[in-house]
Scaffold this motif. Structure first.
Motif, PDB file in Angstrom:
ATOM      1  N   GLU A   1      -3.304  -2.807   6.788  1.00  0.00           N
ATOM      2  CA  GLU A   1      -4.043  -3.994   6.367  1.00  0.00           C
ATOM      3  C   GLU A   1      -3.477  -4.985   5.469  1.00  0.00           C
ATOM      4  N   VAL A   2      -2.660  -4.643   4.726  1.00  0.00           N
ATOM      5  CA  VAL A   2      -1.686  -5.337   3.794  1.00  0.00           C
ATOM      6  C   VAL A   2      -0.749  -6.078   4.522  1.00  0.00           C
ATOM      7  N   LEU A   3      -0.283  -5.475   5.439  1.00  0.00           N
ATOM      8  CA  LEU A   3       0.801  -6.187   6.496  1.00  0.00           C
ATOM      9  C   LEU A   3       0.235  -7.170   7.189  1.00  0.00           C
ATOM     10  N   THR A   4      -1.235  -7.123   7.670  1.00  0.00           N
ATOM     11  CA  THR A   4      -1.982  -8.145   8.205  1.00  0.00           C
ATOM     12  C   THR A   4      -2.243  -9.274   7.333  1.00  0.00           C
TER      13      THR A   4
ATOM     14  N   THR B   1      -2.545   5.140   5.787  1.00  0.00           N
ATOM     15  CA  THR B   1      -2.233   5.334   4.355  1.00  0.00           C
ATOM     16  C   THR B   1      -3.035   4.606   3.845  1.00  0.00           C
ATOM     17  N   ARG B   2      -3.947   5.090   2.819  1.00  0.00           N
ATOM     18  CA  ARG B   2      -5.107   4.576   1.888  1.00  0.00           C
ATOM     19  C   ARG B   2      -4.095   3.892   0.697  1.00  0.00           C
ATOM     20  N   LEU B   3      -4.489   2.940   0.276  1.00  0.00           N
ATOM     21  CA  LEU B   3      -4.077   2.534  -0.901  1.00  0.00           C
ATOM     22  C   LEU B   3      -4.937   2.797  -2.284  1.00  0.00           C
ATOM     23  N   ARG B   4      -4.692   2.719  -3.402  1.00  0.00           N
ATOM     24  CA  ARG B   4      -5.251   3.103  -4.584  1.00  0.00           C
ATOM     25  C   ARG B   4      -5.216   2.100  -5.653  1.00  0.00           C
TER      26      ARG B   4
ATOM     27  N   VAL C   1       2.824  -1.899  -3.564  1.00  0.00           N
ATOM     28  CA  VAL C   1       3.582  -1.928  -2.000  1.00  0.00           C
ATOM     29  C   VAL C   1       4.704  -2.751  -2.327  1.00  0.00           C
ATOM     30  N   GLU C   2       5.799  -2.564  -1.582  1.00  0.00           N
ATOM     31  CA  GLU C   2       6.854  -3.369  -1.303  1.00  0.00           C
ATOM     32  C   GLU C   2       7.299  -3.472   0.240  1.00  0.00           C
ATOM     33  N   VAL C   3       7.065  -4.647   0.510  1.00  0.00           N
ATOM     34  CA  VAL C   3       7.497  -4.954   2.026  1.00  0.00           C
ATOM     35  C   VAL C   3       8.693  -5.395   2.354  1.00  0.00           C
ATOM     36  N   LEU C   4       9.779  -4.713   3.008  1.00  0.00           N
ATOM     37  CA  LEU C   4      11.123  -5.386   3.054  1.00  0.00           C
ATOM     38  C   LEU C   4      11.460  -5.477   4.449  1.00  0.00           C
ATOM     39  N   THR C   5      12.009  -6.699   4.626  1.00  0.00           N
ATOM     40  CA  THR C   5      12.368  -7.196   6.065  1.00  0.00           C
ATOM     41  C   THR C   5      14.001  -6.854   6.271  1.00  0.00           C
ATOM     42  N   ALA C   6      14.331  -6.464   7.272  1.00  0.00           N
ATOM     43  CA  ALA C   6      15.628  -6.143   7.614  1.00  0.00           C
ATOM     44  C   ALA C   6      16.597  -7.619   7.763  1.00  0.00           C
ATOM     45  N   VAL C   7      17.646  -7.559   7.426  1.00  0.00           N
ATOM     46  CA  VAL C   7      18.425  -8.857   7.523  1.00  0.00           C
ATOM     47  C   VAL C   7      19.846  -8.626   7.960  1.00  0.00           C
ATOM     48  N   GLN C   8      20.322  -9.282   8.990  1.00  0.00           N
ATOM     49  CA  GLN C   8      21.665  -8.927   9.454  1.00  0.00           C
ATOM     50  C   GLN C   8      22.684  -9.512   8.741  1.00  0.00           C
TER      51      GLN C   8
END
Length: 66
Positions: free
Chosen positions: A20-23, A49-52, A57-64
């Motif tokens: 849901e965070v990603l959405t 995976t539920r949050l509390r 939360v860290e969302v990392l994007t792959a970079v070339q």
């Protein structure tokens, strides 16, 4: 509940999951990794995976690059 996502505070439902965070972030479906409280969350576990309160939360994007 209050959760910190990529350094910013967000109010989410008590039952919020990593998926849901990603959405919420409109994150791409590929090329990303997610860490919850410093531990990598496998892609297969994002939906369950539920949050509390106070989760980080860290969302990392792959970079070339070279």
């Amino acid at each position: 509940m209050k959760v910190r996502v990529n350094g910013n505070d967000h109010q989410l439902a008590e039952s919020a999951t990593v998926a849901e965070v990603l959405t919420l972030l409109a994150a791409p479906s590929t090329g990303i990794a997610v860490a919850l409280d410093g531990a990598v969350v496998p892609r297969a576990s994002w939906a369950e995976t539920r949050l509390r309160e106070g989760s980080v939360v860290e969302v990392l994007t792959a970079v070339q690059g070279g």
